[in-house]
Design a protein around this motif. Structure first.
Motif, PDB file in Angstrom:
ATOM      1  N   SER A 533       0.410  -1.553  -0.105  1.00  0.00           N
ATOM      2  CA  SER A 533       0.126   0.030  -0.292  1.00  0.00           C
ATOM      3  C   SER A 533       0.633   1.334  -0.229  1.00  0.00           C
ATOM      4  N   VAL A 534       1.667   1.010   0.886  1.00  0.00           N
ATOM      5  CA  VAL A 534       3.006   3.008   0.770  1.00  0.00           C
ATOM      6  C   VAL A 534       3.230   2.508  -0.913  1.00  0.00           C
ATOM      7  N   ALA A 535       3.662   1.751  -1.062  1.00  0.00           N
ATOM      8  CA  ALA A 535       4.515   1.439  -3.131  1.00  0.00           C
ATOM      9  C   ALA A 535       3.473   1.976  -3.775  1.00  0.00           C
ATOM     10  N   ALA A 536       1.672   1.716  -3.367  1.00  0.00           N
ATOM     11  CA  ALA A 536       0.663   1.771  -4.215  1.00  0.00           C
ATOM     12  C   ALA A 536       0.557   3.985  -4.140  1.00  0.00           C
ATOM     13  N   SER A 537       0.842   3.889  -3.008  1.00  0.00           N
ATOM     14  CA  SER A 537      -0.046   5.216  -2.556  1.00  0.00           C
ATOM     15  C   SER A 537       2.186   5.891  -3.453  1.00  0.00           C
ATOM     16  N   PHE A 538       2.570   5.881  -3.360  1.00  0.00           N
ATOM     17  CA  PHE A 538       4.025   7.033  -4.253  1.00  0.00           C
ATOM     18  C   PHE A 538       4.010   6.971  -4.894  1.00  0.00           C
ATOM     19  N   LEU A 539       3.438   5.116  -5.761  1.00  0.00           N
ATOM     20  CA  LEU A 539       3.174   5.644  -7.943  1.00  0.00           C
ATOM     21  C   LEU A 539       2.360   6.394  -7.899  1.00  0.00           C
ATOM     22  N   ASP A 540       0.849   6.644  -7.000  1.00  0.00           N
ATOM     23  CA  ASP A 540      -0.105   7.706  -7.114  1.00  0.00           C
ATOM     24  C   ASP A 540       0.400   8.758  -7.401  1.00  0.00           C
ATOM     25  N   ALA A 541       1.614   8.957  -6.111  1.00  0.00           N
ATOM     26  CA  ALA A 541       1.236  10.706  -5.922  1.00  0.00           C
ATOM     27  C   ALA A 541       2.647  11.062  -7.559  1.00  0.00           C
ATOM     28  N   LEU A 542       3.496  10.022  -7.633  1.00  0.00           N
ATOM     29  CA  LEU A 542       4.815  10.532  -8.735  1.00  0.00           C
ATOM     30  C   LEU A 542       4.054  10.668  -9.635  1.00  0.00           C
ATOM     31  N   ARG A 543       2.716   9.978 -10.355  1.00  0.00           N
ATOM     32  CA  ARG A 543       2.406   9.846 -11.603  1.00  0.00           C
ATOM     33  C   ARG A 543       1.452  11.646 -11.381  1.00  0.00           C
ATOM     34  N   ALA A 544       0.842  11.667 -10.377  1.00  0.00           N
ATOM     35  CA  ALA A 544      -0.246  12.861 -10.517  1.00  0.00           C
ATOM     36  C   ALA A 544       0.974  14.190 -10.271  1.00  0.00           C
ATOM     37  N   ASN A 545       2.086  14.060  -9.950  1.00  0.00           N
ATOM     38  CA  ASN A 545       3.048  14.837  -9.828  1.00  0.00           C
ATOM     39  C   ASN A 545       4.355  15.560 -10.438  1.00  0.00           C
ATOM     40  N   ALA A 546       4.506  14.420 -11.163  1.00  0.00           N
ATOM     41  CA  ALA A 546       5.681  14.019 -11.818  1.00  0.00           C
ATOM     42  C   ALA A 546       5.106  15.195 -13.471  1.00  0.00           C
ATOM     43  N   CYS A 547       6.377  15.266 -14.299  1.00  0.00           N
ATOM     44  CA  CYS A 547       6.143  16.492 -15.457  1.00  0.00           C
ATOM     45  C   CYS A 547       6.011  15.649 -16.678  1.00  0.00           C
ATOM     46  N   GLY A 548       6.816  14.351 -16.574  1.00  0.00           N
ATOM     47  CA  GLY A 548       6.411  13.406 -17.593  1.00  0.00           C
ATOM     48  C   GLY A 548       6.555  11.826 -17.315  1.00  0.00           C
ATOM     49  N   VAL A 549       5.769  10.575 -17.367  1.00  0.00           N
ATOM     50  CA  VAL A 549       6.110   9.437 -17.204  1.00  0.00           C
ATOM     51  C   VAL A 549       5.436   8.269 -18.420  1.00  0.00           C
TER      52      VAL A 549
END
Length: 578
Positions: A533-549
């Motif tokens: 769940s910690v990993a899923a939260s980090f990935l969700d935040a990364l996808r939402a805030n990254a300039c490009g994915v």
């Protein structure tokens, strides 16, 4: 004293060069065949995991830091093998950098040229030794059969030690044979050359070349009950030159690493290989014999006949009995050592292949006089090897998204050329049979390494780096962190790439306003409830805030499983191409 030694005996290597040149035009043919086999895939095949990428990255760091003594992979000392191959790669990469920016652009071909040079040396040494022992055209046949062989071709296109080791070892064995068979007035010169070649081999891969020479020398002396021909090895310039080659770097690296190099190289790398299957590379005795039929393809067709001719020469005591003894002591004891060692990799016995290639050339010369059983044994092994190599091409394409139809056509070509060589040999047209066999080997090298493998999905590091560079996501300030920890990724990107597990990456990379390139191996995320769940939260935040994915799919052959890489760029979005 070193100056006097070098001035008086520095020309010994040039004597070896002149020996090769005197074999013309055979040496031109051998070089052409070896280069054709070696260069297949040198430019098209990405850097391989894991050894090649580690060797190449260590050399890149030497060039970047100017430290030519320590061997490092990223931020850790790599105290496993001596520095010789890295110094040769320094020369080839520097030339490549001047031509096309090979270092800056991580063009792996520039590193691989050192191995290509080693393969050419191995084939030319085989040519010279074959002509010395059996006369022309034995050397020519041996040289082209070795040059086109599967194992040497593979190693000649990989930026590590083994092709160069084979080249130096066969020339050391050639010097040993010249010491044994040459005129007394030349014995000291060949003894000095032998010492130099053993030292160069030791600088590339430790004790392997000296061990091969020692086994051959002791085996031959015991067999013939003659030891006096070894006395010139005590001639002082030889050991002095060997010491001058080895000792300066060894002392320097011991000082630079606080004594860790020898301790780790002997205790952590070499030692475990002598007592157990180190790094899961174990195998039972017979491992190398089992692989011989297809790794020695296409020379395997003529090897049984050559072994039969050697056995007959020893039994009859004919003019070639001495040649048979020398070829046996240059190959069999070395082979037995590596069959008995618990750690096994296919390339370990490569230094014995030149002697086997000369036996194969002997089989060509003695083909018509060879009993049918031995000839049909060679034919059976040839067919089996061609079928296996063709199947490898097909399965490689079928399983890993390669061009299946093209792979099938190339597989048929390999099998057809192999059968053609057998048919020609059975009709006593041995010269054309050798040509057809060499063609089969060259088709395999070109197809497997040059055409099919580069078109598969077996290289996630290549695809990740290509995406990053296409998106222009890297600048000098970009921090690179990856939980895809294969060495090829660090080589493909940059020397300051941080390879780590996912929890460490997540802990360090939470500030999405920072300029970061994050590469996350989605196939290795934590599986337990809370870490997941910690990993899923980090990935969700990364996808939402990254300039490009972006995500890419591939197959990690080092781990034997499919992988999906998430690649994200964080930081100033105005400066990033999304």
């Amino acid at each position: 004293m070193g100056y006097i030694v070098q001035r008086r005996y520095g020309a010994e290597m040039m004597r070896l060069v002149r020996t090769v040149m005197q074999q013309r035009p055979g040496w031109l043919i051998v070089v052409a065949v070896t280069l054709a086999a070696s260069m297949a895939g040198v430019f098209s095949l990405p850097a391989l995991d894991r050894d090649e990428a580690r060797f190449a990255q260590a050399t890149a760091q030497m060039l970047e830091t100017g430290d030519w003594v320590r061997i490092s992979f990223l931020d850790e000392d790599r105290n496993k093998k001596p520095v010789g191959i890295h110094w040769i790669q320094l020369a080839t990469v520097s030339a490549g950098e001047a031509i096309s920016g090979a270092l800056e652009n991580r063009q792996i071909w520039a590193w691989r040229l050192a191995s290509t040079l080693g393969a050419v040396l191995a084939a030319l040494g085989t040519l010279a030794l074959g002509n010395r022992l059996l006369g022309h055209p034995a050397g020519l046949y041996a040289g082209v059969l070795l040059g086109a062989s599967v194992l040497l071709g593979i190693e000649s296109g990989i930026a590590k030690t083994d092709a160069m080791l084979a080249g130096l070892t066969i020339w050391a064995l050639y010097a040993l044979i010249r010491l044994r068979t040459g005129p007394p007035e030349a014995a000291k010169r060949w003894a000095v050359a032998l010492w130099v070649l053993m030292a160069l081999g030791a600088l590339v891969k430790g004790p392997v070349t000296p061990m091969a020479v020692a086994l051959a020398a002791i085996g031959l002396a015991l067999w013939e009950q003659r030891w006096n021909w070894l006395r010139p090895l005590a001639f002082w310039p030889g050991p002095v030159l060997a010491t001058l080659i080895l000792l300066p770097w060894l002392i320097s690296v011991q000082i630079a690493t606080g004594g860790d190099f020898l301790r780790e190289a002997l205790g952590d790398d070499l030692g475990p290989k002598l007592v157990t299957g180190h790094e899961s590379h174990g195998g039972l005795p017979g491992y190398h014999i089992l692989l011989l039929s297809f790794l020695f393809f296409p020379a395997i067709l003529f090897l049984p006949a050559g072994l039969r001719a050697g056995i007959s020469a020893i039994r009859s005591g004919g003019e070639h009995a001495a040649a048979a003894r020398m070829l046996i002591v240059m190959s069999i004891p070395f082979w037995i050592v590596f069959e008995l060692l618990p750690t096994k990799l296919p390339h370990y016995v490569l230094p014995a292949y030149p002697a086997l290639a000369i036996f194969a050339a002997w089989g060509v010369l003695a083909w018509q006089a060879t009993p049918a059983l031995w000839r049909w044994l060679g034919a059976g092994l040839m067919v089996a090897a061609s079928l296996l190599l063709g199947a490898i091409l097909f399965l490689l394409s079928h399983q890993y998204n390669g061009p299946v139809v093209l792979a099938s056509v190339l597989a048929v070509m390999i099998i057809a050329a192999a059968i053609g060589a057998i048919v020609l040999a059975t009709r006593s047209r041995t010269g054309p049979a050798v040509l057809c066999a060499v063609l089969a080997g060259l088709v395999w090298q070109t197809a497997g390494r040059g055409i099919i493998a580069p078109q598969t999905n077996l290289f996630p590091s290549r695809d990740a780096a290509a995406l990053v560079h296409a998106q222009d996501w890297l600048s000098l300030q970009t921090v690179i962190r990856s939980s895809y920890t294969e060495p090829s990724l660090a080589f493909a990107l940059r020397s300051d790439t941080d390879l780590m597990d996912f929890p460490a990456l997540a802990a360090l990379s939470g500030d999405f306003s920072a300029e970061q390139l994050l590469i996350i191996d989605l196939s290795r995320l934590p599986q337990e409830d809370e870490p997941a769940s910690v990993a899923a939260s980090f990935l969700d935040a990364l996808r939402a805030n990254a300039c490009g994915v972006r995500e890419i799919e591939g197959f990690n052959y080092s781990r034997g499983r499919a992988t999906s890489l998430l690649i994200a760029r964080t930081g100033d979005c105005a400066a990033v191409r999304s």
